[in-house]
Each structure stands twice: as C-alpha cells, then as structure tokens.
Design an enzyme around this catalytic site. Structure first.
Site, PDB file in Angstrom:
ATOM      1  CG  HIS A  77      -2.080  -1.240   1.490  1.00 57.72           C
ATOM      2  ND1 HIS A  77      -3.262  -0.992   0.611  1.00 57.72           N
ATOM      3  CD2 HIS A  77      -2.910  -2.304   1.848  1.00 57.72           C
ATOM      4  CE1 HIS A  77      -3.265  -2.214   0.795  1.00 57.72           C
ATOM      5  NE2 HIS A  77      -2.640  -2.556   1.662  1.00 57.72           N
TER       6      HIS A  77
ATOM      7  CG  ASN B  24      -7.746  -4.447   0.374  1.00 54.98           C
ATOM      8  OD1 ASN B  24      -7.327  -3.923   0.442  1.00 54.98           O
ATOM      9  ND2 ASN B  24      -7.571  -6.302   0.547  1.00 54.98           N
TER      10      ASN B  24
END
Length: 490
Positions: free
Chosen positions: A59, A132
């Site tokens: 990320h 997500n």
C-alpha cells in the site's frame, strides 16, 4: 546598528533565526570553497536528505482526503458504538486509497487490489477500518502473507515483477482462486478511486447495549457508479499520467464534486456462525446476500483535500486494532494477524509516537494514557503527570467495560487448519462469481488470466493453476487452458 524586527513573512531557520540570503551559500571569497560555518546551507541539505521515510512495504502508493460519515439508518439494535448511535450524527473521517503491490513510484491505473483505509475521529477515540476494494483476499492465514507479498513484488535477482513468482505462489495456494477471479475480471483496474466500492473485507464483531454479539461485514457502495478500465485503457492511462487516480480525486474535490459512498453491513447473529455453510471468518469467502442481505447504515462523503500529501497521506497510520466501544475483532485469522502487523509497521516507519501526528491524533476527544517518551515525544500530558497506573494522583483510570462481547474458545493449542464448514472448498465461490458474469466479462477475464499465465516458464506451474480454474468451473478452466495454449504457440 539598527534593530531588525521579524515579521510573519520573514524566512527563518528551523531554530527561528532570520535568513539573510537564501540564494547564495557562504564561501571563502567570491570564488572560493564553501564554509562549514554556513548553518543555513547545512540545515537545508541535511534536512533534504531526511525528507523521506521508509515507504510502506504494501500500500505504498496512496491518495487521501478528509470528509464525514453521516448515519442515515438506526443500527442501535446491533451496536452501541457512539458514532452510530443516532440518525443524522456526523463524524469526521480521513480516507486513504492505495494500490497494494507497487512501490511509491508506481502508476495508479494498474491491475491490483486497492486499499480502502478509513479513520473515524469519534468522540470515543479513533476507529480504523482497514479494507480493500474487493470483499475477499488471496490467502486466509497471516503466516503466508510475507511469502505472498514477496511473490508479487520485485524479484531480488531480476529487480522486476516476475510472472513465474506470481503464478507459482498461486499454484500452491488454491484459496487464491476466488480473489484471482475478482482481480482479473472487469473491476481489476478501477477508472478512479471515486468509481470503486470499498469493503471492510474482514469479519468484525458488533455488540449492542444488551451485550448481544453480531458478526458484520462492511460494504461501501460508490454513489458515482462503478467504472473500470480495460487492460489496454489502463496501460495507456498509466503511461500518460502515472498519478491519474490522485489527479482525479484532487481535482474532483477542488471543483466541489465531492465523492460519496453508501455504507451497508451484513449482520450475522453470533450464534449462527458455527453452522453457517461457509466459514464466516475466512477472508477468501463472501457471505451471499441472499443469506445475509445488505442493511443500510449511512453515507460517507469526502469534501476536503489534504494540505500536505506527505504529512497527511504518507504519514497517515491505520491499524485495525483501533476499536471503539461496541465494535471488536472476530476470529478471522487474517484480521488477527493484522491487529499486530499494521500497528507495528507504523512504529517502524513513523516511530512509537506516530499517534501524536495531526492526521493520526484523535480530534473529537483527547488521548489520556501513561505512554511517555521515545523519539519525537511531545506527550508529557501535564506538569508532574505520573507515568504509571494505578496511582493516587487523579490519573486516568480504566472503565471496566469491554469494548465488545467475549467469545467462547476451547481446544488444544497448536497449529490448526480452519474448521471446515459444509461449503468450505477453495473453488465453489470462484465458480459462482464466474457464472454470474456476462459472456463479454468472461472473455475479458479469460484473456487477462491467460496473458499473465502464458508468460510462466514452467509447465508444471501452469498446469497447477489450470487445475484450480477447472475445479471452479469446467468451462472456466477449459477456456483459460485454450487461451494459454494459443498464446504459448504464437
């Protein structure tokens, strides 16, 4: 000598001294070498060398914005969380979007899951919901996570992402078949962050005022509509504007086109978990909506861009162990691993006092605890404040009330596979997802999978992966197999 007065517009050093010349370094004569005594030069160069911190292992590339969450429906029958306690109540939030596998310098428009990390600045402390843009994930046990990420990121020898590594790991991880079908499908490359859904992905626990426990899954449905890019469109956009999603989010909010999502939850009474046909704590599985319909909770709106991307997006720290009363964890193994891993990542990247940074600090309440000192400490919490508990000096005290209901546990310690439920195989839900697709969607899915799998050098790795798609659905497997063969024969 005349006295000089510093104004609000006077350039100063970090220590507050006025800067006389910010264009020329001090030197020994007009053409001589520079002087070590030029404190302003040394400070600027030394600080510049330290402007970046270690990027996130996953990320790394992200964008973010502030906004609010507003409750639209009564959910007090399921949770006593204060920020969800009444219709119309608003809570400030910060949302960080991200790609998962690529580095900080990667492109936005790539085929990759997207992080959807949301921080609620509630009156009972910050609540972090880390998810997500897909409701499932590739693995179900955190012990496999480092290996999974190593297989997806750059190879230590070649320095690039290797199809051999990607598909070799998946060949040995049949539980990834469901997420692969999501990722290689039409939603694998969102057109923008505004045009994708967000999911808590994990299973969480809600507890109501009577102490009843429920398991929940979060679904943030985009109000802009889901829009995605084809592989060709994604490659073109990534080449033209690697920061395309950042650009879109920034400009939309600056124009006053504030993106929003509607939050729904699926709610399962805790007593039903043991006998549900799927393991409800398996991150590779969904709960079909016909079993547990979506129930609306509220509306999420983003309406303010950060002033400084580094300070507020790069330094934003989210951890799923930041709960508030009425919300807690479940036995979801991946969630359990992340309860440690996320907070520890921030202690490494940002330091033990990262919660004092403005983007991470509580806004609707004040943190009161006995944590002191460490790098960049600014939390003395008052003159002569004690750093131990219990004490006789009126320091903060415990409430005695657990954040969520207790869960019964039993059995022997040791390593265990997750208990099997009646429909718990690695392929059923992947096949269900495939059969939901239109013919055009199926064709694009098959082409996307074959495009990567055909690049694998080992035949046995290809065969193992093909077996997974055959197990999910015979037609699915046959079409992928034929597409891979055709590409390898070219």
């Amino acid at each position: 000598m005349s006295q000089r007065v510093l104004t609000a517009r006077t350039l100063t050093t970090a220590s507050g001294a006025p800067v006389a010349d910010n264009q020329n370094s001090a030197s020994a004569g007009a053409g001589g070498p520079l002087l070590l005594q030029d404190q302003h030069l040394l400070e600027k160069l030394a600080r510049f060398n330290r402007e970046r911190i270690p990027e996130r292992v996953v990320h790394a590339r992200g964008s973010g914005a502030y906004g609010y969450f507003e409750v639209t429906d009564d959910v007090t029958g399921f949770t006593y969380a204060d920020f969800l306690s009444s219709v119309g109540k608003r809570t400030e939030v910060f949302l960080r979007f991200s790609t998962v596998a690529d580095s900080l310098g990667g492109a936005d428009a790539v085929r990759d899951p997207r992080g959807f990390a949301l921080k609620f600045y509630t009156e009972e402390g910050n609540y972090d919901l880390v998810g997500n843009n897909t409701p499932v994930f590739f693995i179900k046990d955190p012990i496999k996570f480092p290996d999974f990420i190593h297989s997806q990121k750059r190879d230590p020898f070649t320095g690039r992402q290797e199809p051999d590594n990607v598909w070799d790991f998946w060949a040995h991880s049949p539980e990834a078949t469901h997420q692969i079908t999501w990722l290689m499908g039409d939603r694998g490359i969102p057109a923008s962050y505004r045009h994708m859904n967000g999911y808590g992905s994990h299973t969480y626990q809600w507890t109501n005022a009577e102490g009843e426990a429920f398991f929940v899954k979060y679904h943030f449905k985009t109000n802009q509509g889901v829009r995605s890019l084809s592989a060709e469109q994604g490659a073109e956009l990534a080449g033209k504007d690697p920061g395309s999603h950042q650009t879109d989010l920034l400009q939309a909010i600056e124009r006053g086109v504030n993106p929003s999502w509607t939050l729904y939850v699926q709610v399962m009474p805790a007593a039903e978990a043991a006998d549900y046909r799927f393991n409800p704590f398996d991150l590779t599985k969904v709960w079909p909506h016909k079993d547990y319909p979506l129930q609306r909770v509220g509306r999420l709106v983003l309406d303010r861009n950060p002033d400084n991307v580094f300070a507020e997006v790069e330094q934003a720290a989210f951890s799923p162990n930041n709960f508030v009363p009425g919300i807690g964890p479940s036995p979801d193994k991946m969630l359990q691993g992340r309860l440690f891993a996320y907070a520890d990542a921030h202690r490494y990247r940002l330091g033990v006092n990262h919660t004092l940074l403005a983007v991470n600090a509580p806004k609707a309440t004040t943190a009161q605890n006995y944590g002191r000192d460490g790098l960049m400490a600014s939390n003395s919490q008052g003159r002569a404040a004690k750093n131990y508990e219990p004490n006789s000096y009126d320091g903060p005290v415990e409430t005695g009330r657990a954040l969520s209901a207790p869960l019964a546990v039993s059995g022997w310690t040791g390593t265990h596979e997750a208990p099997q439920h009646t429909k718990d195989d690695d392929f059923f839900q992947a096949g269900e997802l495939y059969r939901l697709m239109s013919e055009d969607e199926k064709s694009r899915l098959v082409a996307n999978i074959a495009g990567g799998l055909s690049q694998v050098s080992r035949d046995d790795v290809i065969e193992k992966n093909l077996a997974h798609f055959h197990a999910a659905d015979p037609e699915y497997g046959k079409r992928v197999e034929e597409a891979v063969r055709a590409l390898r024969e070219d």
